[in-house]
Design an enzyme around this catalytic site. Structure first.
Site, PDB file in Angstrom:
ATOM      1  N   ARG A 235       0.836  -1.193   0.000  1.00  0.00           N
ATOM      2  CA  ARG A 235       0.000   0.000   0.000  1.00  0.00           C
ATOM      3  C   ARG A 235       0.877   1.252   0.000  1.00  0.00           C
ATOM      4  O   ARG A 235       1.874   1.323   0.737  1.00  0.00           O
ATOM      5  CB  ARG A 235      -0.910   0.035   1.234  1.00  0.00           C
ATOM      6  CG  ARG A 235      -2.135  -0.849   1.110  1.00  0.00           C
ATOM      7  CD  ARG A 235      -3.127  -0.310   0.066  1.00  0.00           C
ATOM      8  NE  ARG A 235      -4.317  -1.124  -0.052  1.00  0.00           N
ATOM      9  CZ  ARG A 235      -4.496  -2.104  -0.953  1.00  0.00           C
ATOM     10  NH1 ARG A 235      -3.575  -2.381  -1.828  1.00  0.00           N
ATOM     11  NH2 ARG A 235      -5.634  -2.777  -0.996  1.00  0.00           N
ATOM     12  N   GLU A 264      -3.737   7.387  -4.940  1.00  0.00           N
ATOM     13  CA  GLU A 264      -4.040   6.866  -6.283  1.00  0.00           C
ATOM     14  C   GLU A 264      -5.345   7.458  -6.813  1.00  0.00           C
ATOM     15  O   GLU A 264      -6.275   7.643  -6.036  1.00  0.00           O
ATOM     16  CB  GLU A 264      -4.148   5.342  -6.222  1.00  0.00           C
ATOM     17  CG  GLU A 264      -2.822   4.705  -5.862  1.00  0.00           C
ATOM     18  CD  GLU A 264      -2.922   3.197  -5.636  1.00  0.00           C
ATOM     19  OE1 GLU A 264      -3.989   2.618  -5.890  1.00  0.00           O
ATOM     20  OE2 GLU A 264      -1.934   2.617  -5.191  1.00  0.00           O
ATOM     21  N   HIS A 282      -0.844   0.388 -10.148  1.00  0.00           N
ATOM     22  CA  HIS A 282      -1.507  -0.579  -9.254  1.00  0.00           C
ATOM     23  C   HIS A 282      -2.071  -1.763 -10.055  1.00  0.00           C
ATOM     24  O   HIS A 282      -3.290  -1.968 -10.123  1.00  0.00           O
ATOM     25  CB  HIS A 282      -2.625   0.100  -8.442  1.00  0.00           C
ATOM     26  CG  HIS A 282      -3.003  -0.685  -7.204  1.00  0.00           C
ATOM     27  ND1 HIS A 282      -3.433  -0.077  -6.038  1.00  0.00           N
ATOM     28  CD2 HIS A 282      -3.032  -2.015  -6.958  1.00  0.00           C
ATOM     29  CE1 HIS A 282      -3.709  -1.012  -5.131  1.00  0.00           C
ATOM     30  NE2 HIS A 282      -3.477  -2.193  -5.666  1.00  0.00           N
TER      31      HIS A 282
END
Ligand code: DGY
Length: 324
Positions: A235, A264, A282
């Site tokens: 993360r 993000e 991601h």
């Protein structure tokens, strides 16, 4: 008589995998809103929702606003976007999607590590831009996987899958975790700083949340040293991105490979500007195969809860929760 699933209201908050939507629409009474915001539903819906299907944004107040809520099925293994502790305190189940993505994310971690060290994306651009023809071979890479000492942060299912792969590359592995993992014999470090001192390559699979917020900061990066490489597949919130950009710019560490970011889809300009940062949007679990499996597990948890009154993959904070 068992209740009809088609009488159960499931609220989907925000964008989610198409297969989740298709399966939920077939099984349940489905209500969709564009984000987890209770002002977007009327009182009749609010008072009827018994399950939530979401990727993130499920706060304590959102949970409190749904009086009949029994279960939140999170799409993803990381559930830092759901206040699971609060849910557990109210006897509300939270589920995630472990196991089905483990090998995919571990594969991505290895790809990202190799790409960070051996600059494959930039070498491909060299070819595509015609520079091989005009200027000759791509320059030798400063970094290599050879001789590296690996430190894994987070020795859960994905950490172990990454370690297994790296054993095949003939590299020594050590790790840091909240506590020693039962079934591995790699050297354990009880502090992240201690691990960073002992290795030159740190791969983080750490979950998000208050306990890990910005844990990779200036001190850890300086302990990693000038040959240091940092890879993050966990993360983005676990990293002090400003400190990381500074460490990459001034040579405190050699390079970084990042699949996850604190805000993000926004990536700090300071990272975008760095040639020694390899940046992915991601994509750790983002194959059709694996996202379908995650979608199925997210929906299967809801089906199991409302038909058999048990969840398949409860998160630890709600493992004690029982169906009323
Ligand atoms: C997860 O499952 O938490 C991943 O980050 C999604 O790719």
């Amino acid at each position: 008589m068992p209740e009809q699933l088609s009488d159960v209201t499931i609220l989907v908050t925000g964008a989610i995998h198409e297969r989740v939507l298709a399966r939920l629409a077939k099984e349940f009474r489905l209500v969709r809103i564009e984000r987890a915001d209770l002002s977007l539903v009327d009182d009749a819906v609010r008072n009827s929702v018994r399950g939530v299907s979401a990727v993130s944004g499920i706060t304590a107040s959102f949970i409190d606003g749904l009086p009949k809520l029994e279960i939140v099925a999170n799409f993803g293994v990381g559930y830092d976007g759901v206040d699971a502790r609060h849910a557990g305190g109210k006897n509300i189940m939270v589920t995630n999607t472990p196991d089905v993505l483990t090998e995919e994310v571990a594969d991505t971690a290895i790809g990202l590590l190799l790409n960070t060290l051996r600059e494959f994306s930039r070498a491909e651009n060299w070819l595509r831009d015609g520079r091989w023809v005009k200027e000759g071979p791509y320059p030798l890479t400063r970094a290599t996987l050879r001789g590296r000492k690996i430190g894994i942060v987070g020795m859960g299912r994905i950490g172990k899958a990454i370690a297994r792969r790296l054993e095949g590359f003939g590299l020594p592995i050590a790790y840091h975790n909240r506590r020693p993992a039962q079934d591995v014999s790699y050297p354990y470090f009880d502090t992240l700083g201690g691990l960073a001192h002992a290795v030159d390559t740190l791969i983080s699979v750490a979950p998000g949340g208050a306990a890990t917020e910005k844990m990779v900061g200036a001190a850890v990066l300086s302990a990693l040293g000038p040959e240091g490489v940092f890879v993050n597949i966990g993360r983005g919130s676990t990293v002090d991105e400003e400190a990381l950009a500074a460490a990459l710019a001034d040579g405190t560490i050699l390079a970084a490979g990042l699949d996850v970011f604190a805000r993000e889809p926004h990536v700090p300009q300071a990272l975008l500007d760095l040639p020694n940062a390899t940046l992915l949007p991601h994509v750790g679990s983002a194959s059709v195969h694996t996202r379908n499996a995650m979608a199925d597990l997210a929906v299967d948890n809801l089906v199991s809860w409302f038909s058999k009154r048990v969840a398949i993959t409860p998160v630890p904070e709600t493992a004690h929760v029982t169906a009323g």
